[in-house]
Write a protein that holds these residues in place. Structure first.
Motif, PDB file in Angstrom:
ATOM      1  N   TYR A  63      -0.553   4.131  12.343  1.00 46.17           N
ATOM      2  CA  TYR A  63      -0.404   4.237  10.877  1.00 46.17           C
ATOM      3  C   TYR A  63      -0.530   5.697  10.473  1.00 46.17           C
ATOM      4  CZ  TYR A  63      -0.979   2.859   5.965  1.00 46.17           C
ATOM      5  OH  TYR A  63      -0.822   2.696   4.615  1.00 46.17           O
ATOM      6  N   TYR A  72      -6.275  24.481  -2.516  1.00 45.94           N
ATOM      7  CA  TYR A  72      -5.075  23.694  -2.778  1.00 45.94           C
ATOM      8  C   TYR A  72      -5.362  22.391  -3.496  1.00 45.94           C
ATOM      9  CZ  TYR A  72      -6.847  21.512   1.452  1.00 45.94           C
ATOM     10  OH  TYR A  72      -7.655  20.923   2.362  1.00 45.94           O
ATOM     11  N   SER A  73      -6.619  21.971  -3.487  1.00 45.67           N
ATOM     12  CA  SER A  73      -6.893  20.623  -3.974  1.00 45.67           C
ATOM     13  C   SER A  73      -7.872  20.575  -5.141  1.00 45.67           C
ATOM     14  CB  SER A  73      -7.454  19.775  -2.831  1.00 45.67           C
ATOM     15  OG  SER A  73      -8.659  20.318  -2.399  1.00 45.67           O
ATOM     16  N   TRP A 113      -7.882  17.381  -7.480  1.00 44.45           N
ATOM     17  CA  TRP A 113      -6.724  16.838  -8.203  1.00 44.45           C
ATOM     18  C   TRP A 113      -6.622  15.346  -8.015  1.00 44.45           C
ATOM     19  CZ3 TRP A 113      -4.709  19.045 -12.096  1.00 44.45           C
ATOM     20  CH2 TRP A 113      -4.644  20.437 -12.178  1.00 44.45           C
ATOM     21  N   LYS A 114      -7.092  14.860  -6.877  1.00 39.94           N
ATOM     22  CA  LYS A 114      -7.050  13.413  -6.661  1.00 39.94           C
ATOM     23  C   LYS A 114      -8.020  12.700  -7.591  1.00 39.94           C
ATOM     24  CE  LYS A 114      -5.815  10.929  -2.517  1.00 39.94           C
ATOM     25  NZ  LYS A 114      -6.076  10.678  -1.113  1.00 39.94           N
ATOM     26  N   ILE A 160      -0.371  12.056  -9.504  1.00 42.66           N
ATOM     27  CA  ILE A 160      -1.161  13.282  -9.322  1.00 42.66           C
ATOM     28  C   ILE A 160      -0.277  14.508  -9.509  1.00 42.66           C
ATOM     29  CG2 ILE A 160      -2.455  14.624  -7.627  1.00 42.66           C
ATOM     30  CD1 ILE A 160      -3.395  11.868  -6.501  1.00 42.66           C
ATOM     31  N   ASN A 161       0.926  14.465  -8.941  1.00 46.37           N
ATOM     32  CA  ASN A 161       1.817  15.615  -9.080  1.00 46.37           C
ATOM     33  C   ASN A 161       2.216  15.855 -10.530  1.00 46.37           C
ATOM     34  OD1 ASN A 161       1.906  16.560  -6.474  1.00 46.37           O
ATOM     35  ND2 ASN A 161       3.544  15.179  -5.873  1.00 46.37           N
ATOM     36  N   PRO A 182       0.818  -1.223   0.000  1.00 52.62           N
ATOM     37  CA  PRO A 182       0.000   0.000   0.000  1.00 52.62           C
ATOM     38  C   PRO A 182       0.850   1.269   0.000  1.00 52.62           C
ATOM     39  CG  PRO A 182      -0.873  -1.547   1.571  1.00 52.62           C
ATOM     40  CD  PRO A 182       0.384  -2.155   1.040  1.00 52.62           C
ATOM     41  N   GLN A 183       1.971   1.206   0.704  1.00 51.25           N
ATOM     42  CA  GLN A 183       2.873   2.363   0.757  1.00 51.25           C
ATOM     43  C   GLN A 183       3.392   2.710  -0.641  1.00 51.25           C
ATOM     44  OE1 GLN A 183       3.635   4.404   3.037  1.00 51.25           O
ATOM     45  NE2 GLN A 183       5.477   5.374   2.247  1.00 51.25           N
ATOM     46  N   PRO A 196      -2.067  22.622   4.300  1.00 52.83           N
ATOM     47  CA  PRO A 196      -3.059  23.588   3.817  1.00 52.83           C
ATOM     48  C   PRO A 196      -3.853  24.329   4.882  1.00 52.83           C
ATOM     49  CG  PRO A 196      -3.250  21.528   2.664  1.00 52.83           C
ATOM     50  CD  PRO A 196      -2.301  21.290   3.772  1.00 52.83           C
ATOM     51  N   LYS A 222      -0.184   8.157   8.144  1.00 46.90           N
ATOM     52  CA  LYS A 222       0.008   8.431   6.717  1.00 46.90           C
ATOM     53  C   LYS A 222      -1.035   9.466   6.298  1.00 46.90           C
ATOM     54  CE  LYS A 222       3.134   5.381   5.440  1.00 46.90           C
ATOM     55  NZ  LYS A 222       3.831   5.653   6.686  1.00 46.90           N
ATOM     56  N   TYR A 278      -0.163  29.177   5.267  1.00 48.14           N
ATOM     57  CA  TYR A 278      -0.133  28.497   3.966  1.00 48.14           C
ATOM     58  C   TYR A 278      -0.673  29.453   2.905  1.00 48.14           C
ATOM     59  CZ  TYR A 278      -0.929  24.921   0.405  1.00 48.14           C
ATOM     60  OH  TYR A 278      -0.925  24.186  -0.745  1.00 48.14           O
ATOM     61  N   LEU A 279       0.077  29.692   1.862  1.00 49.42           N
ATOM     62  CA  LEU A 279      -0.196  30.642   0.767  1.00 49.42           C
ATOM     63  C   LEU A 279      -0.105  32.107   1.194  1.00 49.42           C
ATOM     64  CD1 LEU A 279      -3.099  29.108  -1.337  1.00 49.42           C
ATOM     65  CD2 LEU A 279      -0.688  29.064  -1.846  1.00 49.42           C
ATOM     66  N   GLY A 296       0.663   9.398  -5.663  1.00 53.34           N
ATOM     67  CA  GLY A 296       1.075  10.781  -5.437  1.00 53.34           C
ATOM     68  C   GLY A 296       1.908  11.323  -6.577  1.00 53.34           C
ATOM     69  N   LEU A 355      -4.895  14.142   1.558  1.00 53.74           N
ATOM     70  CA  LEU A 355      -3.982  14.583   0.501  1.00 53.74           C
ATOM     71  C   LEU A 355      -3.183  13.392  -0.021  1.00 53.74           C
ATOM     72  CD1 LEU A 355      -2.704  17.809   2.198  1.00 53.74           C
ATOM     73  CD2 LEU A 355      -4.405  17.634   0.433  1.00 53.74           C
ATOM     74  N   TRP A 356      -2.509  13.631  -1.125  1.00 53.17           N
ATOM     75  CA  TRP A 356      -1.734  12.554  -1.731  1.00 53.17           C
ATOM     76  C   TRP A 356      -0.278  12.648  -1.282  1.00 53.17           C
ATOM     77  CZ3 TRP A 356      -4.338  16.477  -4.064  1.00 53.17           C
ATOM     78  CH2 TRP A 356      -3.584  17.486  -4.654  1.00 53.17           C
ATOM     79  N   GLU A 357       0.426  11.549  -1.485  1.00 54.39           N
ATOM     80  CA  GLU A 357       1.851  11.499  -1.138  1.00 54.39           C
ATOM     81  C   GLU A 357       2.611  12.508  -1.997  1.00 54.39           C
ATOM     82  OE1 GLU A 357       3.805   9.552   0.869  1.00 54.39           O
ATOM     83  OE2 GLU A 357       2.238   8.309   1.736  1.00 54.39           O
ATOM     84  N   GLY A 358       3.492  13.239  -1.378  1.00 52.67           N
ATOM     85  CA  GLY A 358       4.293  14.191  -2.140  1.00 52.67           C
ATOM     86  C   GLY A 358       3.692  15.579  -2.184  1.00 52.67           C
ATOM     87  N   PHE A 359       2.599  15.808  -1.470  1.00 48.82           N
ATOM     88  CA  PHE A 359       2.011  17.153  -1.406  1.00 48.82           C
ATOM     89  C   PHE A 359       2.875  18.016  -0.500  1.00 48.82           C
ATOM     90  CE2 PHE A 359      -0.803  20.442   0.091  1.00 48.82           C
ATOM     91  CZ  PHE A 359      -1.555  20.748  -1.016  1.00 48.82           C
ATOM     92  N   MET A 416      -0.668  17.414 -12.289  1.00 59.30           N
ATOM     93  CA  MET A 416      -0.766  18.841 -11.955  1.00 59.30           C
ATOM     94  C   MET A 416       0.240  19.656 -12.763  1.00 59.30           C
ATOM     95  SD  MET A 416      -1.297  19.038  -7.863  1.00 59.30           S
ATOM     96  CE  MET A 416      -1.616  20.771  -7.656  1.00 59.30           C
ATOM     97  N   ASP A 461       0.636   4.183  -2.709  1.00 64.23           N
ATOM     98  CA  ASP A 461       0.373   5.579  -2.353  1.00 64.23           C
ATOM     99  C   ASP A 461       1.396   6.503  -2.983  1.00 64.23           C
ATOM    100  OD1 ASP A 461      -1.770   4.896  -0.897  1.00 64.23           O
ATOM    101  OD2 ASP A 461      -0.875   5.175   1.070  1.00 64.23           O
ATOM    102  N   ILE A 462       2.667   6.088  -2.945  1.00 68.52           N
ATOM    103  CA  ILE A 462       3.721   6.935  -3.517  1.00 68.52           C
ATOM    104  C   ILE A 462       3.524   7.058  -5.025  1.00 68.52           C
ATOM    105  CG2 ILE A 462       6.201   7.034  -3.956  1.00 68.52           C
ATOM    106  CD1 ILE A 462       6.523   5.867  -1.087  1.00 68.52           C
TER     107      ILE A 462
END
Lengths: 202, 146
Positions: free
Chosen positions: B126, A151-152, A115-116, A22-23, A11-12, B140, B128, B145-146, A19, B132-136, A26, A15-16
């Protein structure tokens, strides 16, 4: 005996990977995609000899567009209302609402796209067979609406896919939605031959 | 109707049991020291007469000088409630003890706070990003922020 280990990601790792996807999306979607009006003229030049056939095909297409709904927020309620008996969207040939992108012609985006969710929306758009159209319904789908600076939230769905018809409102009435669909019909007809009576308002 | 307990009384009682845990107790809430949070939480859950067995909400507020974590506790046995607060005075890498081992209800809410405020919960099973997604980059809901 050798044991075959299937390559299953944790899962880790998933997730990476998500991410990163998504990045990168964007990064790719910084600017708006132009509305698909320009290639209409080219299409006309290429298909000028087949206008009569095209007219028949366009007529048939216009009257049987299968929608792929993408209801992500409250505008979806208005779309449900529009497609039920009172406002009766099926009389325009949108009888069968498809939940598979592979059988759909028009993607109706109703609501905020984050964005997700954008990656999924783009994937569904890519899976739809040509010719395909996109209708953006509501302020959030058009420009991000109140959440534009967030932001999203995607600031307008035309950052991730070309949009044919915009229906403004927060949310728009079912009548507005039906008007948007009739404009899409006009555009489908115009896509193959130029009919002044059905031309889109400038 | 759930009875909201007086924070001053509970604060006095708590200070006798765990010396130095209570920073201040007002009528509406008890403000406790962040280092003693686990002990306080265990006391709240296990003391007869209090029996706070249900954590309804964990949230965080950014006051720029400090982050404030707000825990709303309810006892289903006695039908009373209490608001517990704690403050973290650092903006760079704030850390606080997790209450997830004590109240399982904090699991997702602490993950959300970690996601949006960047507060780390030590002892969370856990930790995590949830929304939001990983790497954000950035947090916020912080006010800068901003």
């Amino acid at each position: 005996m050798e044991i075959i280990r299937p390559s299953v990601s944790t899962p880790q790792e998933e997730d990476i990977a998500e991410g990163q996807a998504i990045n990168s999306l964007m990064e790719q979607c910084r600017s708006q995609i132009a509305d698909p009006d320009r290639w209409i003229d080219e299409e006309i030049k290429r298909n000028i000899l087949l206008t009569t056939v095209d007219a028949a095909i366009a007529w048939a297409r216009q009257r049987s567009i299968f929608p792929m709904i993408f209801g992500t927020a409250c505008c979806a309620m208005e779309m449900i209302s529009a497609s039920s008996s009172r406002f009766d969207l099926p009389r325009f040939g949108m009888d069968i609402i498809r939940f598979s992108p592979r059988q759909a012609d028009v993607m109706i985006i109703t609501g905020t796209i984050t964005w997700k969710m954008a990656a999924a929306a783009r994937l569904i758009y890519d899976q739809m067979p040509e010719p395909k159209w996109v209708v953006a319904i509501g302020a959030c789908a058009i420009s991000g609406g109140t959440f534009r600076e967030s932001y999203s939230v995607v600031p307008g769905v035309n950052h991730i896919m070309p949009v044919d018809v915009y229906v403004p409102g927060c949310p728009p009435r079912p009548e507005a939605m039906i008007y948007g669909i009739t404009r899409l019909h006009a555009k489908i007809v115009k896509g193959t031959f130029d009919n002044p009576s059905l031309s889109l308002p400038k | 109707m759930t009875i909201a307990l007086n924070g001053e009384e509970i604060g006095k009682k708590l200070n006798e049991a765990i010396p130095g845990a209570v920073v201040s107790g007002t009528k509406t809430a008890v403000l406790v020291d962040a280092k003693q949070l686990t002990k306080v939480a265990e006391y709240m859950k296990s003391t007869p007469g209090l029996d706070f067995d249900y954590l309804t909400v964990v949230t965080a507020v950014d006051y720029l000088e400090y982050f404030e974590l707000v825990y709303r506790l309810v006892s289903l046995k006695y039908n009373h409630s209490l608001i517990l607060k704690t403050r973290i005075y650092t903006r760079e890498d704030p850390v606080v003890d997790s209450v997830t081992p004590i109240w399982r209800a904090a699991y997702y809410q602490e993950r959300e706070i970690f996601d949006l405020f960047g507060i780390k919960f030590e002892g969370h099973p856990y930790l995590k990003p949830l929304l939001l997604w990983e790497g954000f980059k950035g947090y916020p809901l912080r006010r800068d922020y901003l």
